[in-house]
Every structure is written in structure tokens, then in C-alpha cells.
Design a protein around this motif. Structure first.
Motif, short mmCIF file in Angstrom:
data_model
loop_
_atom_site.label_atom_id
_atom_site.label_comp_id
_atom_site.label_asym_id
_atom_site.label_seq_id
_atom_site.Cartn_x
_atom_site.Cartn_y
_atom_site.Cartn_z
N ALA A 10 45.57 41.52 26.61
CA ALA A 10 46.78 40.92 25.91
C ALA A 10 48.35 41.59 26.20
O ALA A 10 48.98 41.12 26.33
CB ALA A 10 46.51 41.30 24.42
N MET A 11 48.10 43.14 26.48
CA MET A 11 49.41 43.63 26.97
C MET A 11 49.62 43.26 28.43
O MET A 11 50.99 43.08 28.66
CB MET A 11 49.15 45.05 26.77
N HIS A 14 53.62 40.57 31.32
CA HIS A 14 53.46 39.87 32.66
C HIS A 14 53.17 41.05 33.74
O HIS A 14 53.65 40.91 34.85
CB HIS A 14 54.95 39.27 33.05
N GLU A 15 52.19 41.72 33.50
CA GLU A 15 51.81 42.79 34.46
C GLU A 15 50.36 42.37 35.16
O GLU A 15 49.59 41.44 34.49
CB GLU A 15 51.65 44.13 33.84
N PRO A 16 50.11 42.65 36.18
CA PRO A 16 48.83 42.39 36.88
C PRO A 16 47.71 43.16 36.17
O PRO A 16 47.89 44.34 35.60
CB PRO A 16 49.02 42.95 38.33
N LEU A 17 46.44 42.80 36.33
CA LEU A 17 45.31 43.58 35.86
C LEU A 17 44.30 43.26 36.63
O LEU A 17 43.87 42.03 36.93
CB LEU A 17 44.93 43.15 34.15
N ALA A 18 43.27 44.01 36.89
CA ALA A 18 42.05 43.72 37.89
C ALA A 18 40.97 44.59 37.16
O ALA A 18 40.84 45.56 36.41
CB ALA A 18 42.44 44.43 39.27
N VAL A 19 39.79 43.84 37.57
CA VAL A 19 38.60 44.55 37.08
C VAL A 19 37.46 44.72 38.29
O VAL A 19 37.61 44.06 39.11
CB VAL A 19 37.68 43.55 35.85
N LEU A 20 36.76 45.58 38.24
CA LEU A 20 35.75 46.12 39.21
C LEU A 20 34.55 46.03 38.42
O LEU A 20 34.43 46.81 37.43
CB LEU A 20 36.15 47.52 39.88
N LEU A 21 33.37 45.12 39.02
CA LEU A 21 32.11 45.39 38.45
C LEU A 21 31.20 45.92 39.40
O LEU A 21 31.08 45.42 40.71
CB LEU A 21 31.55 43.93 38.00
N LEU A 22 30.61 47.06 38.99
CA LEU A 22 30.07 47.90 40.13
C LEU A 22 28.56 47.93 39.87
O LEU A 22 28.07 48.17 38.52
CB LEU A 22 30.56 49.34 40.12
#
Length: 383
Positions: A241-242, A247-255
Motif C-alpha cells: 500500500a505504501m 509510486h515506489e518500486p517493490l519486489a519479492v523473492l520466493l526462495l
């Protein structure tokens, strides 16, 4: 009409009851703050027991012990605050006052004016240190119980200082402890009420600490010490939500640890647990403050990287692999690798679960491509 003797009897009954009840209610082998709180109640009770023994047994010895234990009880309160509110300034002053107050009282016992003035000034200083410890800002600490301790400590410090001035400079108005002077009577009553309120406030602090500990336990994976899946997903929704709002990038890594079943089969569950803990430790060392990591399930880990583009997330993945490769042989004695799927937040992602579905698809692409690699969700090609 209430007199000083009656007030003292009421206070004695109160402190003895508190000293007996607190360890039963709170328990002794608990947090540092709670142990200091219990110690404060115990030393307070011992102090007033020494006062009872002073006249019939040995006035100088037991009166000095009375002052020493009163000071020690305030030191214990200060240390309880220090444990609950993060380190407080003034430790050296508190310890010096607790040592010098009974020392000066015992050495100057022959002069009533000196010993009354010295002891009350020293105790007032300790009460002032307790008040300052509560007044200093403390992030996340309850304001209400701190306000109660602060007000009670200030009131007691003022009354105690008044007693010291009265005994040192106006001795004829306050010739002994039970003199029915209005200030002495008010002090005896206020001491009884204030000590009870301080005890209640410290109980509230302990209760708040216990609730926070339960919340931490509920949000933490017991094996790795990372967040558990539920807590991480809740916080990930907040980060998403933030990211949208600013308008910031966000990434996820699933390991996913490669061939984890083989590790369990060959090394036993203890070996598998060691591998999971090692992976969690590398995550803690690798990530920035503000990023999230959790044990997502079994041998899977989830990483949420705020203000992070896909290229930066790939660098995090490479750094994590390098750290793990360096640490694994000394720690486990065998090789350990992982596969990972990367997904970048897109406008079409309705929630964090949509983002995770794409990361999961990329993770399975990495496994199909031979494991021990990163695949990005955009094209499922090894990164």
C-alpha cells in the motif's frame, strides 16, 4: 484522628503484602524488568522490617540498614524502568546515591540533624532519578503508567526533601521519626499511597511487556526466528500500500532450498533444521532495515524488498548466494543451494497474493531450469 504511627502501620501492612503477592502474581524467573520490580517490593519490605527492629535491638545498625534498603528499593525501580524503557541515563548517579546515603547516615548517626538531612536528601535524589527515567522519551512504552510513576516519584521527592530540610534545619519541629508534624503526617500518608500506585503502574508495565512478548511469539517462526507467514503477509500488504501511495518500486523473492528432502533423509531432521536456521541467518545479514523476510512454509522463504527494482532484487539474490556459499561448509559440512523466483509489483497486482502468485510461477520455472538459480516472473528466463 489519623496519626503518624497509624500511617506507618498501614504502610508496613501494605509493603509486606505487596512483597508477598508480587512474586506469586508475576513469578520470579521472568523478564529483567519484572525481576527488578519483585526485588524492589522485597527490599522495601525488608527496609521497614529493619525499622521495626531498630529500637528494640540495635538502633544505629538497623536504622542504617533501613535507609540502605529504602535506597536499594528505589535503585531496583530505576533498573526496572531501565529494562522496560531502554537504557536510561544516570546509572552512576543512582548507584553513587544508593551507596553514599546509608554510608553518611551510619557515620553521622550521632548527629540527628545531619543523619535526617543527609538520608532524606539522598532518598529525594534517588526519587528524582526515578522521575527523570520516566520523563525521558521512550518509543513504544506506555505513557499512562509512566505518568503515574513520574507524578508519584516527584511528589515523594518533594515531601522527602521537605522532611530533610525540617530535620536538618528546624530540628525542634521534627525531633524524631514519629513526630506529628503536618509535613511528616502528610509524608507518611503520601508514601503509603504513592508506593501502592507505583506498584500498580509497574504491574501495568509488566503486563504491557508480556502482551508484546506474546505478540512477538505469535508473529515469529519458532525454528528460524524470522517472521512467520501470517505476520509477514500482513506487513507485506502495508508495504504494498505504501509503495502504491508513493509510486515506489517493490519486489519479492520466493526462495526454496534445493533438494531439502535429501538433507533430511541423509542428515536427519536436526540437519534439516540447521540448514533452515543457517538460511535465516544469511537473510538477516543480507537484507536492509525495512525489508521483510519470513519462513513462508517448509523450506521456502519469502523476501519483500521495498523501494527495489528487479535489477536490484537480482543483486540481493546474488549477494545472498555468495554469503550462503561462504558460510555453508564451515556450518553444515555440505553444500546448500536455493532456487528463487522474482516478481516486481505491477499495476495489475490487486494485492500481495497476486504478486506472490507470479513469484511462485517464476520459482517453479527456476526449478524446471535446473535449480540453484533465479528466474524473474516477466519472462521466466534464468536471471
Amino acid at each position: 484522628m489519623l496519626d503518624v504511627q497509624t500511617a506507618f502501620v498501614m504502610m508496613l501492612a501494605s509493603v509486606f503484602a505487596t512483597a508477598a503477592a508480587l512474586p506469586v502474581l508475576v513469578g520470579w524467573p521472568t523478564s529483567a524488568g519484572a525481576r527488578w520490580m519483585n526485588a524492589s517490593a522485597l527490599t522495601q519490605a525488608l527496609a521497614w522490617a529493619c525499622l521495626l527492629l531498630a529500637r528494640p535491638v540495635h538502633d544505629r545498625l538497623f536504622s542504617t540498614l533501613w535507609i540502605a534498603l529504602l535506597g536499594l528499593s528505589l535503585v531496583c525501580i530505576w533498573h526496572a524502568l531501565n529494562a522496560w524503557l531502554a537504557p536510561r541515563p544516570g546509572r552512576a548517579v543512582v548507584h553513587a546515591a544508593a551507596l553514599l546515603t546509608p554510608l553518611g547516615y551510619g557515620l553521622g548517626f550521632g548527629s540527628y540533624a545531619f543523619r535526617v538531612g543527609w538520608s532524606n536528601f539522598g532518598l529525594a535524589l534517588l526519587l528524582g532519578c526515578v522521575a527523570l527515567a520516566c520523563a525521558r522519551p521512550a518509543q513504544g512504552a506506555g505513557r499512562r503508567w509512566r505518568a503515574v510513576v513520574l507524578v508519584c516519584a516527584v511528589v515523594l521527592a518533594v515531601v522527602t526533601l521537605g522532611r530533610g530540610i525540617l530535620g536538618a534545619f528546624f530540628t525542634e519541629l521534627y525531633p524524631e521519626l514519629r513526630t506529628p508534624h503536618p509535613l511528616n503526617l502528610a509524608g507518611a500518608m503520601l508514601q503509603h499511597v504513592a508506593l501502592s500506585l507505583i506498584t500498580l503502574a509497574l504491574l501495568a508495565a509488566w503486563h504491557g511487556e508480556a502482551l508484546q512478548a506474546m505478540e512477538r511469539i505469535a508473529a515469529t517462526d519458532g525454528l528460524t526466528g524470522l517472521l512467520n507467514r501470517r505476520a509477514c503477509l500482513e506487513q507485506a500488504e502495508t508495504l504494498l500500500a505504501m509503495a502504491r501511495r508513493h509510486h515506489e518500486p517493490l519486489a519479492v523473492l520466493l526462495l526454496d532450498l534445493d533438494h531439502f528432502k535429501r538433507i533430511n533423509d541423509s542428515m536427519g531432521h536436526a540437519g534439516g533444521d540447521a540448514a533452515l536456521r543457517l538460511m535465516a541467518e544469511q537473510l538477516r545479514q543480507c537484507l536492509r532495515q525495512g525489508d521483510l523476510s519470513c519462513r513462508y512454509g517448509g523450506e521456502e522463504f519469502l523476501v519483500v524488498l521495498r523501494r527495489c527494482e528487479a535489477e536490484q532484487a537480482a543483486k540481493v539474490d546474488r549477494r545472498l548466494r555468495a554469503q550462503l556459499e561462504q558460510a555453508v561448509l564451515p556450518a553444515l559440512g555440505h553444500r546448500l543451494t536455493f532456487s528463487s523466483g522474482l516478481a516486481q509489483l505491477q499495476d495489475s497486482d490487486a494485492d500481495v497474493h497476486a504478486l506472490l502468485r507470479r513469484a511462485d510461477q517464476a520459482l517453479y520455472a527456476a526449478k524446471r531450469a535446473g535449480r540453484d538459480r533465479l528466474c524473474a516472473a516477466a519472462d521466466f528466463q534464468p536471471a
